[in-house]
Design a protein around this motif. Structure first.
Motif, PDB file in Angstrom:
ATOM      1  N   LYS A  63       0.803  -1.209   0.000  1.00  0.00           N
ATOM      2  CA  LYS A  63       0.000   0.000   0.000  1.00  0.00           C
ATOM      3  C   LYS A  63       0.849   1.279   0.000  1.00  0.00           C
ATOM      4  CE  LYS A  63      -2.566   0.240   3.538  1.00  0.00           C
ATOM      5  NZ  LYS A  63      -3.555   0.320   4.611  1.00  0.00           N
ATOM      6  N   HIS A  64       1.936   1.289   0.758  1.00  0.00           N
ATOM      7  CA  HIS A  64       2.739   2.496   0.882  1.00  0.00           C
ATOM      8  C   HIS A  64       4.133   2.340   0.277  1.00  0.00           C
ATOM      9  CE1 HIS A  64      -0.280   4.474   3.290  1.00  0.00           C
ATOM     10  NE2 HIS A  64      -0.345   3.423   4.082  1.00  0.00           N
ATOM     11  N   MET A  65       4.279   1.434  -0.691  1.00  0.00           N
ATOM     12  CA  MET A  65       5.584   1.224  -1.319  1.00  0.00           C
ATOM     13  C   MET A  65       5.400   1.039  -2.817  1.00  0.00           C
ATOM     14  SD  MET A  65       8.467  -1.675  -0.617  1.00  0.00           S
ATOM     15  CE  MET A  65       7.987  -2.830  -1.868  1.00  0.00           C
ATOM     16  N   SER A  66       6.309   1.629  -3.604  1.00  0.00           N
ATOM     17  CA  SER A  66       6.255   1.439  -5.049  1.00  0.00           C
ATOM     18  C   SER A  66       7.663   1.281  -5.603  1.00  0.00           C
ATOM     19  CB  SER A  66       5.544   2.611  -5.729  1.00  0.00           C
ATOM     20  OG  SER A  66       6.297   3.798  -5.583  1.00  0.00           O
ATOM     21  N   ILE A  67       7.734   0.616  -6.742  1.00  0.00           N
ATOM     22  CA  ILE A  67       8.979   0.485  -7.495  1.00  0.00           C
ATOM     23  C   ILE A  67       8.720   1.172  -8.827  1.00  0.00           C
ATOM     24  CG2 ILE A  67      10.602  -1.109  -8.558  1.00  0.00           C
ATOM     25  CD1 ILE A  67       9.527  -3.196  -6.437  1.00  0.00           C
ATOM     26  N   ASP A  68       9.506   2.180  -9.127  1.00  0.00           N
ATOM     27  CA  ASP A  68       9.303   2.966 -10.342  1.00  0.00           C
ATOM     28  C   ASP A  68      10.476   2.726 -11.283  1.00  0.00           C
ATOM     29  OD1 ASP A  68       7.538   5.073 -11.547  1.00  0.00           O
ATOM     30  OD2 ASP A  68       9.461   6.098 -11.655  1.00  0.00           O
ATOM     31  N   VAL A  69      10.185   2.367 -12.549  1.00  0.00           N
ATOM     32  CA  VAL A  69      11.239   2.085 -13.529  1.00  0.00           C
ATOM     33  C   VAL A  69      10.958   2.894 -14.796  1.00  0.00           C
ATOM     34  CG1 VAL A  69      12.500   0.308 -14.783  1.00  0.00           C
ATOM     35  CG2 VAL A  69      11.429  -0.258 -12.593  1.00  0.00           C
ATOM     36  N   PRO A  70      11.460   4.136 -14.860  1.00  0.00           N
ATOM     37  CA  PRO A  70      11.322   4.905 -16.091  1.00  0.00           C
ATOM     38  C   PRO A  70      12.438   4.544 -17.066  1.00  0.00           C
ATOM     39  CG  PRO A  70      12.346   6.253 -14.416  1.00  0.00           C
ATOM     40  CD  PRO A  70      12.076   4.908 -13.790  1.00  0.00           C
ATOM     41  N   VAL A  71      12.109   4.434 -18.344  1.00  0.00           N
ATOM     42  CA  VAL A  71      13.095   4.112 -19.373  1.00  0.00           C
ATOM     43  C   VAL A  71      12.926   5.109 -20.513  1.00  0.00           C
ATOM     44  CG1 VAL A  71      13.892   2.380 -21.022  1.00  0.00           C
ATOM     45  CG2 VAL A  71      13.038   1.659 -18.792  1.00  0.00           C
ATOM     46  N   THR A  72      14.028   5.764 -20.925  1.00  0.00           N
ATOM     47  CA  THR A  72      13.981   6.674 -22.060  1.00  0.00           C
ATOM     48  C   THR A  72      14.920   6.183 -23.148  1.00  0.00           C
ATOM     49  OG1 THR A  72      15.662   8.109 -21.074  1.00  0.00           O
ATOM     50  CG2 THR A  72      13.363   8.702 -20.689  1.00  0.00           C
ATOM     51  N   LEU A  73      14.551   6.482 -24.376  1.00  0.00           N
ATOM     52  CA  LEU A  73      15.312   6.074 -25.545  1.00  0.00           C
ATOM     53  C   LEU A  73      15.640   7.314 -26.352  1.00  0.00           C
ATOM     54  CD1 LEU A  73      16.295   3.670 -27.322  1.00  0.00           C
ATOM     55  CD2 LEU A  73      14.053   3.749 -28.434  1.00  0.00           C
ATOM     56  N   GLY A  74      16.911   7.449 -26.741  1.00  0.00           N
ATOM     57  CA  GLY A  74      17.320   8.597 -27.535  1.00  0.00           C
ATOM     58  C   GLY A  74      18.188   8.178 -28.705  1.00  0.00           C
ATOM     59  N   PHE A  75      18.173   8.999 -29.747  1.00  0.00           N
ATOM     60  CA  PHE A  75      18.960   8.724 -30.944  1.00  0.00           C
ATOM     61  C   PHE A  75      19.837   9.921 -31.250  1.00  0.00           C
ATOM     62  CE2 PHE A  75      15.072   6.261 -31.243  1.00  0.00           C
ATOM     63  CZ  PHE A  75      15.564   4.999 -31.506  1.00  0.00           C
ATOM     64  N   GLY A  76      21.091   9.662 -31.635  1.00  0.00           N
ATOM     65  CA  GLY A  76      22.017  10.728 -31.967  1.00  0.00           C
ATOM     66  C   GLY A  76      22.540  10.559 -33.378  1.00  0.00           C
ATOM     67  N   ALA A  80      24.056   6.633 -33.281  1.00  0.00           N
ATOM     68  CA  ALA A  80      24.176   6.503 -31.824  1.00  0.00           C
ATOM     69  C   ALA A  80      22.794   6.303 -31.199  1.00  0.00           C
ATOM     70  CB  ALA A  80      24.838   7.739 -31.236  1.00  0.00           C
ATOM     71  N   VAL A  81      22.750   5.444 -30.194  1.00  0.00           N
ATOM     72  CA  VAL A  81      21.506   5.147 -29.476  1.00  0.00           C
ATOM     73  C   VAL A  81      21.802   5.216 -27.983  1.00  0.00           C
ATOM     74  CG1 VAL A  81      19.738   3.400 -29.029  1.00  0.00           C
ATOM     75  CG2 VAL A  81      20.713   3.600 -31.308  1.00  0.00           C
ATOM     76  N   SER A  82      20.884   5.798 -27.228  1.00  0.00           N
ATOM     77  CA  SER A  82      21.051   5.802 -25.769  1.00  0.00           C
ATOM     78  C   SER A  82      19.783   5.254 -25.125  1.00  0.00           C
ATOM     79  CB  SER A  82      21.348   7.210 -25.246  1.00  0.00           C
ATOM     80  OG  SER A  82      20.231   8.050 -25.434  1.00  0.00           O
ATOM     81  N   LEU A  83      19.989   4.492 -24.080  1.00  0.00           N
ATOM     82  CA  LEU A  83      18.909   3.896 -23.302  1.00  0.00           C
ATOM     83  C   LEU A  83      19.220   4.184 -21.842  1.00  0.00           C
ATOM     84  CD1 LEU A  83      16.399   2.003 -23.567  1.00  0.00           C
ATOM     85  CD2 LEU A  83      17.962   0.106 -23.169  1.00  0.00           C
ATOM     86  N   ALA A  84      18.335   4.914 -21.173  1.00  0.00           N
ATOM     87  CA  ALA A  84      18.590   5.304 -19.788  1.00  0.00           C
ATOM     88  C   ALA A  84      17.441   4.872 -18.892  1.00  0.00           C
ATOM     89  CB  ALA A  84      18.790   6.818 -19.692  1.00  0.00           C
ATOM     90  N   THR A  85      17.779   4.449 -17.689  1.00  0.00           N
ATOM     91  CA  THR A  85      16.762   4.091 -16.707  1.00  0.00           C
ATOM     92  C   THR A  85      17.243   4.483 -15.312  1.00  0.00           C
ATOM     93  OG1 THR A  85      15.369   2.323 -15.815  1.00  0.00           O
ATOM     94  CG2 THR A  85      17.612   1.717 -16.454  1.00  0.00           C
ATOM     95  N   ILE A  86      16.301   4.868 -14.476  1.00  0.00           N
ATOM     96  CA  ILE A  86      16.600   5.212 -13.084  1.00  0.00           C
ATOM     97  C   ILE A  86      15.577   4.498 -12.196  1.00  0.00           C
ATOM     98  CG2 ILE A  86      16.953   7.073 -11.412  1.00  0.00           C
ATOM     99  CD1 ILE A  86      17.329   8.979 -13.762  1.00  0.00           C
ATOM    100  N   PRO A  87      15.775   3.206 -11.938  1.00  0.00           N
ATOM    101  CA  PRO A  87      14.829   2.510 -11.066  1.00  0.00           C
ATOM    102  C   PRO A  87      14.953   2.999  -9.624  1.00  0.00           C
ATOM    103  CG  PRO A  87      16.647   1.065 -11.682  1.00  0.00           C
ATOM    104  CD  PRO A  87      16.853   2.351 -12.412  1.00  0.00           C
ATOM    105  N   THR A  88      13.811   3.242  -8.993  1.00  0.00           N
ATOM    106  CA  THR A  88      13.814   3.711  -7.604  1.00  0.00           C
ATOM    107  C   THR A  88      12.827   2.911  -6.770  1.00  0.00           C
ATOM    108  OG1 THR A  88      12.167   5.430  -8.092  1.00  0.00           O
ATOM    109  CG2 THR A  88      14.478   6.087  -8.180  1.00  0.00           C
ATOM    110  N   LEU A  89      13.151   2.780  -5.497  1.00  0.00           N
ATOM    111  CA  LEU A  89      12.261   2.201  -4.503  1.00  0.00           C
ATOM    112  C   LEU A  89      11.699   3.364  -3.706  1.00  0.00           C
ATOM    113  CD1 LEU A  89      11.145  -0.359  -3.123  1.00  0.00           C
ATOM    114  CD2 LEU A  89      13.151  -0.307  -1.633  1.00  0.00           C
ATOM    115  N   ASN A  90      10.365   3.459  -3.592  1.00  0.00           N
ATOM    116  CA  ASN A  90       9.724   4.642  -3.041  1.00  0.00           C
ATOM    117  C   ASN A  90       8.766   4.327  -1.904  1.00  0.00           C
ATOM    118  OD1 ASN A  90      10.627   6.345  -5.459  1.00  0.00           O
ATOM    119  ND2 ASN A  90       9.446   4.720  -6.418  1.00  0.00           N
ATOM    120  N   VAL A  91       8.630   5.295  -1.031  1.00  0.00           N
ATOM    121  CA  VAL A  91       7.589   5.282  -0.006  1.00  0.00           C
ATOM    122  C   VAL A  91       6.491   6.219  -0.498  1.00  0.00           C
ATOM    123  CG1 VAL A  91       7.010   5.909   2.360  1.00  0.00           C
ATOM    124  CG2 VAL A  91       9.206   4.820   1.868  1.00  0.00           C
TER     125      VAL A  91
END
Length: 194
Positions: A63-76, A80-91
């Motif tokens: 109920k009071h906890m989440s796991i967030d996994v945003p993923v972005t994709l970029g092209f240069g 060139a290709v970039s793939l970035a993610t910042i997984p976080t554990l949240n209250v």
């Protein structure tokens, strides 16, 4: 008004709000601003190249906890290709039944492909063969998010604040010291799947 009546009224409002649980699984599009908040006033701050697009996956196992996994994709240029993610554990802190505030931490993983063969992938700027070193020198990232829950759709905004030192830099205090001037923001629309 009697203090006892006020306490009962507050309990009647707060208890249902804390029992309202977010959906177990949410998924949706994400737009991330690649510049820091101190660069908002630059002349070319709102150029389309300053944005990354991707998806956000949010799992709410408790109920009071989440796991967030945003993923972005970029092209240069030059393929060139970039793939970035910042997984976080949240209250998660519910604010009524319509919104919640998430406070959490995680670390960033940046994968980049700069050449024409598969050996040109890097992680956090280092060759994939040195992935252990890349992780060791990655930084703790704090996340502050606000999400408004509107039936089957949730709309949110996030601020990501990196620490000033990497895990393996030998600066224990710097790992946890936020670099406020390097704060980056993103917005997300999440579909509540189940």
């Amino acid at each position: 008004m009697n203090k006892r009546i006020i306490a009962i009224l507050l309990a009647l409002v707060i208890v249902p709000a804390t029992l309202a649980a977010a959906p177990f699984l949410q998924l949706g599009p994400l737009v991330s601003y690649n510049r820091t908040v101190v660069e908002f006033e630059d002349k070319d701050a709102w150029d389309i190249n300053n944005f990354s697009f991707g998806a956000d996956l949010r799992i709410n196992p408790l109920k009071h906890m989440s796991i967030d996994v945003p993923v972005t994709l970029g092209f240069g240029s030059g393929g060139a290709v970039s793939l970035a993610t910042i997984p976080t554990l949240n209250v998660n802190i519910p604010v009524g039944s319509i919104a919640d505030i998430a406070i959490g931490a995680g670390t960033q993983f940046d994968f980049q492909y700069t050449g024409k063969d598969g050996k040109d992938w890097t992680m956090n700027g280092l060759p994939m063969d040195d992935a252990g070193d890349a992780f060791q020198h990655s930084k703790l990232v704090y996340r502050l998010g606000v999400t408004f829950n509107l039936a089957f759709l949730s709309i949110g905004a996030n601020a990501l604040i990196p620490g000033s030192a990497g895990f393996g830099d030998g600066d224990f205090g710097g790992i946890f010291n936020p670099m406020w001037e390097s704060t980056r923001v993103s917005v997300v629309a999440l579909f509540n799947l189940f």
